[in-house]
Design a protein around this motif. Structure first.
Motif, mmCIF file in Angstrom:
data_model
loop_
_atom_site.group_PDB
_atom_site.id
_atom_site.type_symbol
_atom_site.label_atom_id
_atom_site.label_comp_id
_atom_site.label_asym_id
_atom_site.label_seq_id
_atom_site.Cartn_x
_atom_site.Cartn_y
_atom_site.Cartn_z
ATOM 1 N N PRO A 215 23.546 0.050 64.573
ATOM 2 C CA PRO A 215 22.821 -1.104 64.469
ATOM 3 C C PRO A 215 22.403 -1.535 63.149
ATOM 4 C CG PRO A 215 22.519 -0.238 66.513
ATOM 5 C CD PRO A 215 23.260 0.768 65.697
ATOM 6 N N TYR A 216 21.631 -0.678 62.731
ATOM 7 C CA TYR A 216 21.187 -0.666 61.179
ATOM 8 C C TYR A 216 22.213 -1.164 60.344
ATOM 9 C CZ TYR A 216 19.157 0.427 56.814
ATOM 10 O OH TYR A 216 18.490 0.467 55.590
ATOM 11 N N LEU A 217 23.122 -0.378 60.078
ATOM 12 C CA LEU A 217 24.057 -0.632 59.028
ATOM 13 C C LEU A 217 24.808 -1.943 59.223
ATOM 14 C CD1 LEU A 217 25.541 2.914 58.388
ATOM 15 C CD2 LEU A 217 23.912 1.899 57.338
ATOM 16 N N PRO A 222 27.439 -6.667 57.890
ATOM 17 C CA PRO A 222 28.108 -7.416 59.120
ATOM 18 C C PRO A 222 29.282 -7.639 59.083
ATOM 19 C CG PRO A 222 26.980 -9.058 57.712
ATOM 20 C CD PRO A 222 26.497 -7.733 57.282
ATOM 21 N N GLU A 223 30.170 -7.606 58.075
ATOM 22 C CA GLU A 223 31.626 -7.921 57.827
ATOM 23 C C GLU A 223 32.337 -6.365 57.796
ATOM 24 O OE1 GLU A 223 29.965 -6.753 53.823
ATOM 25 O OE2 GLU A 223 29.199 -8.047 55.331
ATOM 26 N N LEU A 340 10.892 -1.204 67.821
ATOM 27 C CA LEU A 340 11.965 -2.144 67.731
ATOM 28 C C LEU A 340 11.679 -3.262 68.754
ATOM 29 C CD1 LEU A 340 15.012 0.277 67.532
ATOM 30 C CD2 LEU A 340 14.285 -1.583 65.600
ATOM 31 N N ASP A 341 10.887 -2.920 69.993
ATOM 32 C CA ASP A 341 10.676 -4.175 71.185
ATOM 33 C C ASP A 341 9.760 -4.904 70.272
ATOM 34 O OD1 ASP A 341 12.459 -3.145 73.139
ATOM 35 O OD2 ASP A 341 10.928 -1.903 74.067
ATOM 36 N N ASP A 351 16.525 -7.282 62.426
ATOM 37 C CA ASP A 351 17.200 -7.112 61.328
ATOM 38 C C ASP A 351 16.806 -5.929 60.608
ATOM 39 O OD1 ASP A 351 14.289 -7.181 60.537
ATOM 40 O OD2 ASP A 351 14.234 -9.172 59.640
ATOM 41 N N ALA A 352 17.314 -5.844 59.333
ATOM 42 C CA ALA A 352 17.288 -4.474 58.773
ATOM 43 C C ALA A 352 15.601 -4.040 58.461
ATOM 44 C CB ALA A 352 17.752 -4.477 57.328
#
Length: 405
Positions: A215-217, A222-223, A340-341, A351-352
């Motif tokens: 998820p972080y990467l 995103p592409e 993260l919550d 986001d990052a």
């Protein structure tokens, strides 16, 4: 395809799937010390033989399950039995090879264990959802390995005893009673330092690599979802290469501490670069592989602890160390999830930056492990491994027959 097929056959929910999965992990952790005590008392040969028979029974129960409770029972039995695996292998390695070779052998054992886990996952996918057939075949394989262990494995071959282990003799007060020895083990600073070190790296793999890396990467690239997944897999490839490599370095130099310190420094630097430095996806993948490679230094904690405890409780010490290291995952995962919550509640999305903040406690603990490693006062074998270049001749030149007499 394995999980959906299991859910359909047993008509269970995702929560029940999670309970089935956690049943193995929980019993595996709880039974580490009992397994070590059993190996110290009766040896690895029969302990592993009984454990593999129990795994066979657990796989059979799981494959015959018609309720989720029966599936949980099968997984719990597998976890109880699997607790003797790593500890038994480390025990045999300590008896069959000179002490100077133990870091290398421990690294190889960890590498094979990781590759075995990956191979098992791949094998399950090849059954195309036929999970009952898969576990039946696993039961047959476990039974075959149990028979092979009973026939060929011996705990203490006379020709392989190392005279440079610096073990206390039978008159040593440390070796008089198991309870007293365990008490002394709990008061050894090196034991707790090694448990902290290994637990942090375990948490790095379980919390970052397995949960949040993709998820972080994806938030950064995103592409490129496929390339992100491949880059994450490089962490595990690097770890598989790094465990025997770090073990070899420690064996050749006769020192665990420099490799432990170097590994902690390199992991911390790599993690800082991954989390806070802008990189191309290719550069990020290279750093992830390097981080996995340096993380292989965690396998040396077994050797560091082994060198400072008496031979009567080595298996128990390694088992307790392994159990404490496994606690890193359930401790760090809720912390990162809570952070993260909070980010999700305040921003509405992750986001990052959210992942960077969530990984700060892990990075801080990794940095803390560096000065702690300098406090390790290790006992080293007198004979370095580089003088045993022809050890394969020493082992196989016919003397192996002594082990089956």
């Amino acid at each position: 395809m394995f999980v959906p097929a299991l859910m359909d056959d047993l008509s269970i929910s995702p929560a029940q799937i999670g309970f089935i999965s956690s049943a193995f992990v929980c019993t595996y952790m709880v039974c580490q010390v009992p397994a070590g005590l059993m190996i110290d008392r009766w040896g690895a040969r029969w302990a592993m033989f009984v454990a593999l028979l129990a795994i066979t029974l657990g796989c059979l129960l799981f494959s015959w399950a018609d309720t989720w409770q029966m599936a949980v029972l099968g997984r719990m039995l597998m976890g109880v039995a699997a607790a003797a695996g790593i500890t038994g292998c480390m025990y045999l390695a300590g008896n069959w090879y000179p002490a100077a070779w133990f870091p290398l052998i421990a690294g190889i054992i960890e590498m094979v264990a990781m590759l075995g886990g990956g191979a098992g996952s791949v094998m399950l996918e090849t059954y195309d959802g036929q999970w009952r057939s898969a576990f039946l075949d696993m039961a047959v394989l476990a039974a075959a390995i149990a028979i092979a262990i009973a026939l060929f494995v011996r705990d203490r071959p006379a020709f392989a005893r190392d005279k440079n282990l610096n073990d206390p003799d039978e008159s040593d007060p440390q070796a008089l009673g198991l309870v007293d020895t365990l008490g002394k083990l709990m008061h050894l600073p090196v034991f707790w330092i090694c448990a902290f070190y290994g637990g942090v790296i375990y948490a790095l793999i379980s919390s970052f690599a397995q949960l949040w890396c993709i998820p972080y990467l994806n938030s950064l690239y995103p592409e490129c979802p496929r390339q992100v997944a491949e880059g994450t897999a490089l962490i595990f490839l690097g770890l598989a290469v790094g465990t025997p490599l770090c073990g070899m370095m420690a064996s050749l130099t006769g020192k665990n501490k420099p490799v432990l310190v170097g590994g902690a420094v390199l992991v911390a630097v790599a993690m800082w670069v991954v989390m806070y430095q802008p990189l191309s996806l290719l550069g990020m993948s290279a750093i992830l592989f390097f981080m996995g490679l340096a993380s292989g230094s965690y396998a040396l904690v077994y050797g560091a602890v082994r060198n400072v405890v008496c031979s009567r409780i080595r298996a128990t010490a390694i088992a307790l160390l392994n159990a404490l290291m496994l606690l890193g995952s359930p401790l760090f995962q809720p912390v990162s999830g809570w952070l993260l919550d909070r980010a999700l509640a305040s921003q509405g999305t992750l986001d990052a930056t959210s992942y960077q903040v969530a990984m700060l406690p892990l990075l801080a603990c990794m940095l803390l492990s560096i000065p702690l490693c300098f406090l390790i006062n290790e006992q080293r074998p007198k004979r370095p491994a580089r003088r045993l270049r022809h050890a394969h001749v020493w082992i196989v030149r016919g003397k192996w027959l002594n082990c089956i007499r």
